[in-house]
Design a protein around this motif. Structure first.
Motif, short mmCIF file in Angstrom:
data_model
loop_
_atom_site.label_atom_id
_atom_site.label_comp_id
_atom_site.label_asym_id
_atom_site.label_seq_id
_atom_site.Cartn_x
_atom_site.Cartn_y
_atom_site.Cartn_z
N SER A 198 0.83 -1.20 0.00
CA SER A 198 0.00 0.00 0.00
C SER A 198 0.86 1.25 0.00
N GLN A 207 -4.04 3.75 -0.49
CA GLN A 207 -4.42 2.83 -1.55
C GLN A 207 -3.65 1.54 -1.34
N THR A 234 -5.35 -5.25 -3.57
CA THR A 234 -6.18 -6.33 -3.04
C THR A 234 -6.19 -7.56 -3.93
N THR A 237 -7.30 -2.40 -6.56
CA THR A 237 -6.86 -1.73 -5.34
C THR A 237 -8.05 -1.18 -4.58
N LYS A 238 -7.85 -1.05 -3.29
CA LYS A 238 -8.85 -0.40 -2.43
C LYS A 238 -8.32 0.99 -2.10
N HIS A 263 -8.91 4.37 0.23
CA HIS A 263 -9.57 4.93 1.41
C HIS A 263 -9.22 6.41 1.45
N ASP A 317 -14.58 5.42 0.55
CA ASP A 317 -13.88 4.25 0.04
C ASP A 317 -14.26 4.03 -1.42
N VAL A 343 -13.03 1.30 -5.04
CA VAL A 343 -12.22 0.21 -5.59
C VAL A 343 -11.81 0.62 -7.00
N THR A 400 -9.85 -0.62 -10.53
CA THR A 400 -9.48 -1.80 -11.27
C THR A 400 -8.77 -1.40 -12.55
N ASN A 439 -17.60 3.00 -6.39
CA ASN A 439 -17.80 3.50 -5.04
C ASN A 439 -19.29 3.72 -4.80
#
Length: 176
Positions: free
Chosen positions: A82, A96, A99, A109-110, A112, A120, A122, A124, A142
């Motif tokens: 991260s 970030q 995942t 990736t996630k 925040h 939050d 995601v 791709t 999101n």
């Protein structure tokens, strides 16, 4: 003067009506994506997409603040790696993390977000061979709260600009 007040009242009613329609009509699940075809094999493109450090070379969001502070945890190319960023008011603060990775094909990736708004998402990145090149799709998913639903058209315009800029920069780097 009365005409001006009538026009102003009409504008206020239109804005309030739009806000109500947006709150109830727009889905809270938001998906945004953009794609570009890069004239390079997916293995070469992956070098710039398949790690957080590679991503931050062409990422348009971090370029918004030349004094951004990025702190990595791990090498950036493994699940669980991260980074944390802290920047000016335009960049904000957040984290970030990777995942999911499928080498030369997909990184998920996630995100925040801490400042200016908590949230939050995601992200791709998908690579698919296309002719002699590679189609890269950058997507973000999101959930929208009521205020974000009202701002969705402006958010989509901003995301389009930023994603297109980032994918354009990625194309230049990967085609060298």
């Amino acid at each position: 003067m009365k005409t001006l007040l009538k026009i102003l009242g009409f504008v206020v009613i239109l804005v309030a009506l739009y806000a109500l329609i947006a709150i109830f009509a727009f889905d809270k699940k938001n998906h945004f994506e953009r794609s570009v075809v890069i004239n390079a094999p997916k293995e070469k493109v992956w070098q710039h997409v398949g790690s957080l450090k590679g991503y931050n070379v062409w990422d348009p969001f971090s370029k918004t603040d030349k004094d951004i502070v990025i702190t990595y945890s791990g090498t950036g190319d493994k699940v669980g790696d991260s980074y944390h960023w802290k920047g000016n008011d335009k960049v904000g603060e957040g984290e970030q993390s990777v995942t999911q990775l499928v080498p030369n094909e997909k990184m998920i990736t996630k995100l925040h977000f801490i400042k200016p708004f908590e949230g939050d998402a995601v992200a791709t990145f998908t690579l698919i061979p296309e002719g002699n090149g590679t189609k890269v799709t950058w997507a973000m998913d999101n959930e929208l709260n009521s205020m974000m639903k009202i701002m969705k058209p402006m958010m989509d315009m901003n995301m389009k600009t930023m994603f297109d800029q980032g994918l354009g920069d990625l194309k230049k780097i990967a085609e060298k």
